[in-house]
Design a protein around this motif. Structure first.
Motif, PDB file in Angstrom:
ATOM      1  N   THR A  79       1.963 -42.912 -58.535  1.00 39.60           N
ATOM      2  CA  THR A  79       2.505 -42.043 -57.487  1.00 39.60           C
ATOM      3  C   THR A  79       3.605 -42.801 -56.747  1.00 39.60           C
ATOM      4  OG1 THR A  79       2.025 -41.017 -55.354  1.00 39.60           O
ATOM      5  CG2 THR A  79       0.537 -42.765 -56.052  1.00 39.60           C
ATOM      6  N   HIS A  80       4.492 -42.073 -56.108  1.00 38.19           N
ATOM      7  CA  HIS A  80       5.495 -42.779 -55.301  1.00 38.19           C
ATOM      8  C   HIS A  80       5.104 -42.741 -53.831  1.00 38.19           C
ATOM      9  CE1 HIS A  80       6.725 -38.738 -54.269  1.00 38.19           C
ATOM     10  NE2 HIS A  80       7.442 -39.267 -53.296  1.00 38.19           N
ATOM     11  N   ASP A  81       3.933 -42.167 -53.553  1.00 35.82           N
ATOM     12  CA  ASP A  81       3.531 -41.943 -52.168  1.00 35.82           C
ATOM     13  C   ASP A  81       2.324 -42.829 -51.829  1.00 35.82           C
ATOM     14  OD1 ASP A  81       2.598 -40.972 -49.781  1.00 35.82           O
ATOM     15  OD2 ASP A  81       2.952 -38.861 -50.315  1.00 35.82           O
ATOM     16  N   ASN A  82       2.536 -43.766 -50.906  1.00 37.29           N
ATOM     17  CA  ASN A  82       1.451 -44.690 -50.571  1.00 37.29           C
ATOM     18  C   ASN A  82       0.184 -43.963 -50.104  1.00 37.29           C
ATOM     19  OD1 ASN A  82       3.481 -46.481 -50.992  1.00 37.29           O
ATOM     20  ND2 ASN A  82       3.469 -47.391 -48.940  1.00 37.29           N
ATOM     21  N   TYR A  83       0.396 -42.796 -49.483  1.00 37.28           N
ATOM     22  CA  TYR A  83      -0.756 -42.080 -48.926  1.00 37.28           C
ATOM     23  C   TYR A  83      -1.574 -41.364 -50.006  1.00 37.28           C
ATOM     24  CZ  TYR A  83       1.064 -43.205 -44.345  1.00 37.28           C
ATOM     25  OH  TYR A  83       1.475 -43.884 -43.230  1.00 37.28           O
ATOM     26  N   GLU A  84      -1.046 -41.452 -51.257  1.00 43.69           N
ATOM     27  CA  GLU A  84      -1.793 -40.849 -52.371  1.00 43.69           C
ATOM     28  C   GLU A  84      -2.626 -41.892 -53.119  1.00 43.69           C
ATOM     29  OE1 GLU A  84      -2.005 -37.721 -53.393  1.00 43.69           O
ATOM     30  OE2 GLU A  84      -0.620 -36.875 -51.922  1.00 43.69           O
ATOM     31  N   THR A  85      -2.646 -43.121 -52.617  1.00 43.99           N
ATOM     32  CA  THR A  85      -3.457 -44.147 -53.299  1.00 43.99           C
ATOM     33  C   THR A  85      -4.925 -43.978 -52.930  1.00 43.99           C
ATOM     34  OG1 THR A  85      -3.052 -45.657 -51.482  1.00 43.99           O
ATOM     35  CG2 THR A  85      -1.572 -45.835 -53.355  1.00 43.99           C
ATOM     36  N   ASP A  86      -5.790 -44.622 -53.696  1.00 45.87           N
ATOM     37  CA  ASP A  86      -7.237 -44.403 -53.498  1.00 45.87           C
ATOM     38  C   ASP A  86      -7.684 -44.743 -52.083  1.00 45.87           C
ATOM     39  OD1 ASP A  86      -6.721 -47.162 -54.169  1.00 45.87           O
ATOM     40  OD2 ASP A  86      -8.854 -47.453 -54.522  1.00 45.87           O
ATOM     41  N   LEU A  87      -7.160 -45.832 -51.527  1.00 46.24           N
ATOM     42  CA  LEU A  87      -7.611 -46.246 -50.207  1.00 46.24           C
ATOM     43  C   LEU A  87      -7.263 -45.180 -49.154  1.00 46.24           C
ATOM     44  CD1 LEU A  87      -7.266 -49.834 -48.789  1.00 46.24           C
ATOM     45  CD2 LEU A  87      -7.011 -47.861 -47.319  1.00 46.24           C
ATOM     46  N   PHE A  88      -6.016 -44.741 -49.180  1.00 42.52           N
ATOM     47  CA  PHE A  88      -5.617 -43.735 -48.188  1.00 42.52           C
ATOM     48  C   PHE A  88      -6.287 -42.392 -48.455  1.00 42.52           C
ATOM     49  CE2 PHE A  88      -2.368 -46.689 -46.791  1.00 42.52           C
ATOM     50  CZ  PHE A  88      -2.458 -46.488 -45.435  1.00 42.52           C
ATOM     51  N   ARG A  89      -6.478 -42.078 -49.735  1.00 43.76           N
ATOM     52  CA  ARG A  89      -7.140 -40.790 -50.006  1.00 43.76           C
ATOM     53  C   ARG A  89      -8.553 -40.798 -49.415  1.00 43.76           C
ATOM     54  NH1 ARG A  89      -7.731 -40.133 -55.304  1.00 43.76           N
ATOM     55  NH2 ARG A  89      -6.196 -41.628 -56.045  1.00 43.76           N
ATOM     56  N   ALA A  90      -9.223 -41.945 -49.499  1.00 42.06           N
ATOM     57  CA  ALA A  90     -10.586 -42.026 -48.948  1.00 42.06           C
ATOM     58  C   ALA A  90     -10.579 -41.851 -47.426  1.00 42.06           C
ATOM     59  CB  ALA A  90     -11.218 -43.365 -49.323  1.00 42.06           C
ATOM     60  N   LEU A  91      -9.600 -42.477 -46.763  1.00 42.15           N
ATOM     61  CA  LEU A  91      -9.539 -42.366 -45.300  1.00 42.15           C
ATOM     62  C   LEU A  91      -9.190 -40.937 -44.886  1.00 42.15           C
ATOM     63  CD1 LEU A  91      -7.706 -45.680 -44.267  1.00 42.15           C
ATOM     64  CD2 LEU A  91     -10.168 -45.226 -44.402  1.00 42.15           C
ATOM     65  N   ILE A  92      -8.245 -40.351 -45.623  1.00 39.61           N
ATOM     66  CA  ILE A  92      -7.833 -38.981 -45.292  1.00 39.61           C
ATOM     67  C   ILE A  92      -8.990 -38.013 -45.567  1.00 39.61           C
ATOM     68  CG2 ILE A  92      -6.259 -37.110 -45.971  1.00 39.61           C
ATOM     69  CD1 ILE A  92      -4.071 -39.361 -46.222  1.00 39.61           C
ATOM     70  N   VAL A 141     -14.433 -44.980 -38.347  1.00 39.68           N
ATOM     71  CA  VAL A 141     -14.559 -46.426 -38.585  1.00 39.68           C
ATOM     72  C   VAL A 141     -15.435 -46.735 -39.809  1.00 39.68           C
ATOM     73  CG1 VAL A 141     -15.348 -48.618 -37.572  1.00 39.68           C
ATOM     74  CG2 VAL A 141     -13.997 -47.005 -36.205  1.00 39.68           C
ATOM     75  N   PRO A 142     -16.568 -46.032 -40.007  1.00 36.41           N
ATOM     76  CA  PRO A 142     -17.374 -46.353 -41.202  1.00 36.41           C
ATOM     77  C   PRO A 142     -16.576 -46.204 -42.504  1.00 36.41           C
ATOM     78  CG  PRO A 142     -18.626 -44.973 -39.691  1.00 36.41           C
ATOM     79  CD  PRO A 142     -17.226 -45.031 -39.148  1.00 36.41           C
ATOM     80  N   ALA A 143     -15.716 -45.201 -42.578  1.00 31.98           N
ATOM     81  CA  ALA A 143     -14.919 -45.014 -43.803  1.00 31.98           C
ATOM     82  C   ALA A 143     -13.988 -46.204 -44.005  1.00 31.98           C
ATOM     83  CB  ALA A 143     -14.124 -43.710 -43.716  1.00 31.98           C
ATOM     84  N   LEU A 144     -13.401 -46.685 -42.927  1.00 29.85           N
ATOM     85  CA  LEU A 144     -12.518 -47.851 -43.028  1.00 29.85           C
ATOM     86  C   LEU A 144     -13.319 -49.080 -43.474  1.00 29.85           C
ATOM     87  CD1 LEU A 144      -9.720 -49.152 -42.546  1.00 29.85           C
ATOM     88  CD2 LEU A 144     -10.524 -49.723 -40.253  1.00 29.85           C
ATOM     89  N   MET A 145     -14.499 -49.230 -42.907  1.00 22.94           N
ATOM     90  CA  MET A 145     -15.341 -50.382 -43.273  1.00 22.94           C
ATOM     91  C   MET A 145     -15.634 -50.350 -44.776  1.00 22.94           C
ATOM     92  SD  MET A 145     -15.970 -52.262 -40.627  1.00 22.94           S
ATOM     93  CE  MET A 145     -15.280 -52.017 -38.991  1.00 22.94           C
ATOM     94  N   ARG A 146     -15.957 -49.169 -45.281  1.00 22.85           N
ATOM     95  CA  ARG A 146     -16.266 -49.065 -46.722  1.00 22.85           C
ATOM     96  C   ARG A 146     -15.081 -49.516 -47.563  1.00 22.85           C
ATOM     97  NH1 ARG A 146     -19.093 -44.497 -45.096  1.00 22.85           N
ATOM     98  NH2 ARG A 146     -17.353 -43.071 -45.465  1.00 22.85           N
TER      99      ARG A 146
END
Ligand code: SER
Length: 896
Positions: free
Chosen positions: A241-254, A327-332
């Protein structure tokens, strides 16, 4: 291998295998650079290694560095949420060589990683080099076989990297990834290079120079390497992807934010979810690194990011505080790579909750005002700076929040008017200050505070940092320079030195300037509540305003002070438990070598009470639990039972220090049940990290301090141990002298005292005997103790070392001895004073009065008066050396 966490590990491992030390990220608050607000690149922690001012035990390193670009020089805040690649917080992967390998190895390592390990197709890569860097061009050419047009020479600052106005720098070479024709954008150097198609993924800097001042550049001791690859970007590439917000980490937070708000991350709400995900990372990492919300400095940047996120939570329809529940999602996602995050879990959660709860009350009102004041405006219009200021001042809207709210409608804010309103408010505050009582004596501090602003205190998290000299004061006046021998005060933009307050003494230590300049800090004081003033003397060299300096707190002294401060809290709570809740703090002194605590209590403490207080406080020391610090609303803190000082002024947010758990309670985590901690106190001081660091608490004194106020003094740690060791030593010496064992000293002393009493009794009997004829008594005048004066028998003696209370017995004995006559005894005490007694036998009392005779004797001894009856009288006098005169005087009186 394509998850963000796996990519990070793969990068670290790859360079690890290639001889690089894997070094943890440094904190977001740079300790070694006063000019940076936040760490903004991987090389920041190595700045002094590049310049040769610092050496480490490795010459190759690899890191995944936490970075924040919000506030200060690099500020991406405004764009976050609206673009594919802007972040306030990001991770920079980097490998470093400190005078070890240079361009060829750096280029080869990078190329092999992305094409072989990461498997990127070379056809999708482009290279840029600095225009004049033929060497880099040739290395790339040979390695990749690329045609010239895919190794692009760039002449602008884009390919010359500088940390800031000063610091290490050098030409650089960047690797770009082509996301494909379907994305708009042109290659680097072309007019539409800012599009999303060609994305820079890795920057290799060939560090060669140090920018010493903006005008002066020198060679580094040895050419070095600093590379930086945004983890978010390479993850996007590797995840297609060219979009950082589409990566696994950001997708989980979103996803977590979608889940809690029930609002899909599409259309108009897409940006809000992205802002929330990005800001959640930034604020959590900042809090974990010791930044707490404040109204200026780094704390204000944190507050701005938090509030900006909170407005977006509101846009998503959240009616309850949202951020802390993410916060728990970020911790994970991130706590495994950054353990500091889980250590600060409770602090992050509570700080977010507090800020959002408080801000929500004004957010809604403020948004009402904002929409009212902008209702007539449209695209291209300008919103009133005065209203923006009112939103800032009354409703807590940071300017960027107001701008963000108007952005989608294409409305800008009148900055000039906003700044003017801010200036006017400052001027009014100054007037109010200058009218206050403090102003008259220390006007200089008002001037300085006015000019340089509050000092940022870094000392909760570090004892060494760099700072910039903002003001120098000598003889009460601002000066531009200081030279060796000057006694002066230094004010910096930030400091790890604790300024005396709350009973805790100010830190001492050393400030080092360029060219070996040394300023010895003998004390640190706070002026006007937030200006930290370093008092001391220039030992060598010179100091100038505007210069960067390195600051080092006397570590041993601070460590001892921390232990004493935490011990004070424990003693406070123990006193309340043992003596009762009437115990209130009346003052304290927390110094490195001891602590003193004054508290209300009507009577002296018993030995048992002192022992019990000590026992309870030490029980918490032994628990060895972390000392937890949180920021709380004053009301909540008070409600949770935190101990505060009466009459002390607190802001609406307070630091709360908690320690220990109730003995017998199995759970050791204070954080999870913060309000149940054993000791909870409002406090701005510095504390031990864990209660075990206190080592030991020993009360060494209990006394009266004022009416109804007792004072205890105590030692901790090494001080307490040294005290106990010396007590032990004394006991052993005593035992040796008594020729017994320490445990039998008391019995031995008791026996000795008993023996002494008996001997005294015997001695006194012996003296009495001696006084009436034996040795030890001296005749006075004539050769015999008994003589006849006229027709009266006189028995007269002086006895050395006689206790006056024994005189009466001697007189009685003497009377028996003479049968009929007068008895006079002068007793001279050890300290040279005299007591005199005279007795007259019953048959002579009509003729002679003992009272009369004793007065004559007493006068000779320099005393007067005396009292008794005609047959027995007693008196005293200061001058025992006149004993013989006293007897003579009595004799003369008898002679008539
Ligand atoms: N310092 C360079 C950068 O931040 C490379 O790490 O881009």
């Amino acid at each position: 291998m394509t998850g963000v966490n796996e990519i990070r590990s793969a990068f670290l491992e790859y360079f690890g295998k290639n001889g690089h030390a894997i070094v943890p990220s440094s904190p977001l608050v740079p300790r070694n650079d006063p000019t940076l607000m936040f760490t903004n690149a991987g090389m920041v922690q190595f700045k002094n290694v590049f310049t040769g001012h610092e050496t480490r035990d490795y010459v190759r390193a690899v890191t995944s560095q936490k970075c924040v670009r919000a506030g200060g020089k690099h500020n991406d805040l405004d764009n976050v949420g609206y673009t594919a690649r802007h972040h306030t917080f990001f991770e920079m992967l980097g490998n470093f060589s400190f005078g070890d390998y240079f361009k060829d190895v750096a280029i080869e390592l990078a190329w092999n990683l992305i094409t072989k390990e990461f498997g990127l197709d070379p056809k999708r890569l482009l290279i840029t080099v600095y225009k004049e860097d033929d060497q880099a061009f040739d290395i790339w050419k040979k390695l990749t076989g690329f045609p010239d047009e895919r190794i692009i020479r760039i002449g602008t600052s884009d390919n010359f990297w500088q940390m800031g106005d000063t610091g290490p720098c050098g030409p650089c070479s960047e690797i770009f990834f082509d996301h494909g024709e379907h994305i708009p954008g042109g290659p680097p150097g072309s007019p539409d290079e800012d599009g999303d198609r060609f994305i820079e993924i890795w920057n290799l800097v060939f560090m060669q120079y140090e920018q010493v001042t903006p005008g002066e550049r020198v060679d580094l001791p040895r050419p070095s390497i600093d590379t930086g690859m945004g983890l978010e970007r390479i993850a996007a590439v590797l995840q297609g992807t060219h979009d950082n917000y589409e990566t696994d980490l950001f997708r989980a937070l979103i996803a977590a934010s979608v889940d809690l708000t029930n609002v899909e991350a599409t259309g108009e709400h897409k940006a809000s979810h992205r802002v929330i995900a990005d800001h959640l990372r930034a604020v959590s990492f900042l809090i974990a690194d010791g930044v707490l919300p404040a109204n200026d400095g780094r704390g204000y940047v944190l507050r701005r990011i938090m509030r900006r996120a909170m407005r977006h939570a509101h846009l998503l329809g959240a009616t309850e505080p949202l951020m802390h529940r993410l916060v728990p999602a970020l911790m994970r996602q991130m706590a495994e790579a950054y353990p500091e995050l889980s250590r600060a879990n409770a602090l992050i959660t509570e700080t977010l909750k507090l800020e959002e709860t408080k801000f929500r009350t004004t957010l809604i009102k403020g948004l009402g005002l904002l929409s009212e004041a902008s209702s007539d405006l449209g695209k291209g219009d300008v919103f009133s700076g005065d209203v923006a200021f009112k939103l800032y001042d009354t409703y807590g809207f940071p300017l960027d929040l107001t701008e963000d709210a108007l952005r989608t409608r294409g409305i800008a804010v009148d900055h000039a008017a906003f700044n003017a309103a801010m200036e006017q408010q400052k001027a009014e505050a100054r007037k109010a200050w200058k009218g206050s009582g403090e102003a008259a004596t220390e006007t200089v501090w008002f001037e300085v505070r006015d000019k340089v602003g509050a000092t940022e205190f870094l000392g909760y998290d570090t004892e060494a940092a760099e700072g910039e000299i903002l003001s120098l004061i000598k003889d009460g006046k601002p000066v531009k320079t200081l030279k060796a021998g000057d006694e002066a005060q230094i004010i910096l933009n930030q400091t790890p030195f604790y300024g005396e307050s709350g009973g805790q003494v100010g830190d001492t230590g050393v400030i080092r300037g360029p060219k070996g300049a040394v300023f010895r800090v003998t004390d640190t004081q706070k002026r006007l509540s937030d200006l930290f003033v370093h008092f001391g003397t220039v030992e060598s060299g010179a100091f100038k305003t505007g210069e960067p300096v390195s600051l080092e707190v006397d570590h041993a002294r601070r460590t001892a002070t921390r232990a004493n401060h935490s011990a004070t809290h424990l003693l406070h709570e123990a006193l309340r438990q043992v003596l009762g809740t009437h115990v209130a703090q009346k003052g304290s002194l927390v110094a490195p070598e001891r602590l003193r605590f004054d508290f209300s209590h009507p009577k002296p403490m018993t030995a048992d009470e002192i022992r019990e207080v000590e026992r309870r406080a030490n029980e918490i020391v032994v628990q060895n639990v972390p000392v937890e610090t949180r920021l709380m609303a004053l009301d909540d803190a008070m409600e949770s039972g935190a101990m505060a000082l009466f009459g002390e002024k607190y802001g609406d947010e307070v630091r709360v220090v908690s320690m220990g758990y109730t003995p017998g309670d199995a759970s050791e985590s204070v954080g999870k049940k913060a309000n149940k901690a054993w000791s909870v106190e409002l406090c701005g001081g510095t504390h031990a990290k864990r209660t075990g660091d206190i080592g030991l608490i020993k009360v060494v004194g209990e006394s009266a301090s004022a009416a109804g106020v007792r004072r205890i003094e105590a030692l901790t740690s090494d001080g307490a141990r040294a005290y106990l060791a010396s007590q032990d030593e004394r006991l052993r010496e005593a035992a040796a002298m008594l020729r017994t064992r320490p445990e039998e000293v008391l019995d031995r002393v008791r026996a000795l005292l008993e023996e002494k009493k008996q001997l005294e009794r015997q001695l006194s009997d012996a003296k009495r005997q001696a006084a009436l004829g034996g040795s030890g008594a001296s005749d006075t005048g004539s050769g015999s103790a008994v003589r006849t004066v006229g027709d009266v028998k006189l028995l007269a003696r002086t006895v050395e070392g006689l206790n006056p209370k024994d005189l009466r017995g001697l007189i009685d004995d003497g009377k028996k001895q003479v049968g009929s006559g007068v008895v006079a005894v002068v007793g001279v005490t050890e300290d040279g004073k005299a007591g005199i007694a005279v007795g007259v036998t019953g048959d002579l009392t009509d003729t002679y009065s003992a009272v009369d005779l004793v007065r004559v004797g007493a006068e000779a001894l320099g005393g007067k008066g005396g009292g008794g009856r005609p047959d027995m009288a007693q008196a005293g006098g200061p001058d025992g050396s006149k004993a013989a005169d006293a007897i003579k005087a009595i004799e003369a009186r008898l002679a008539g």
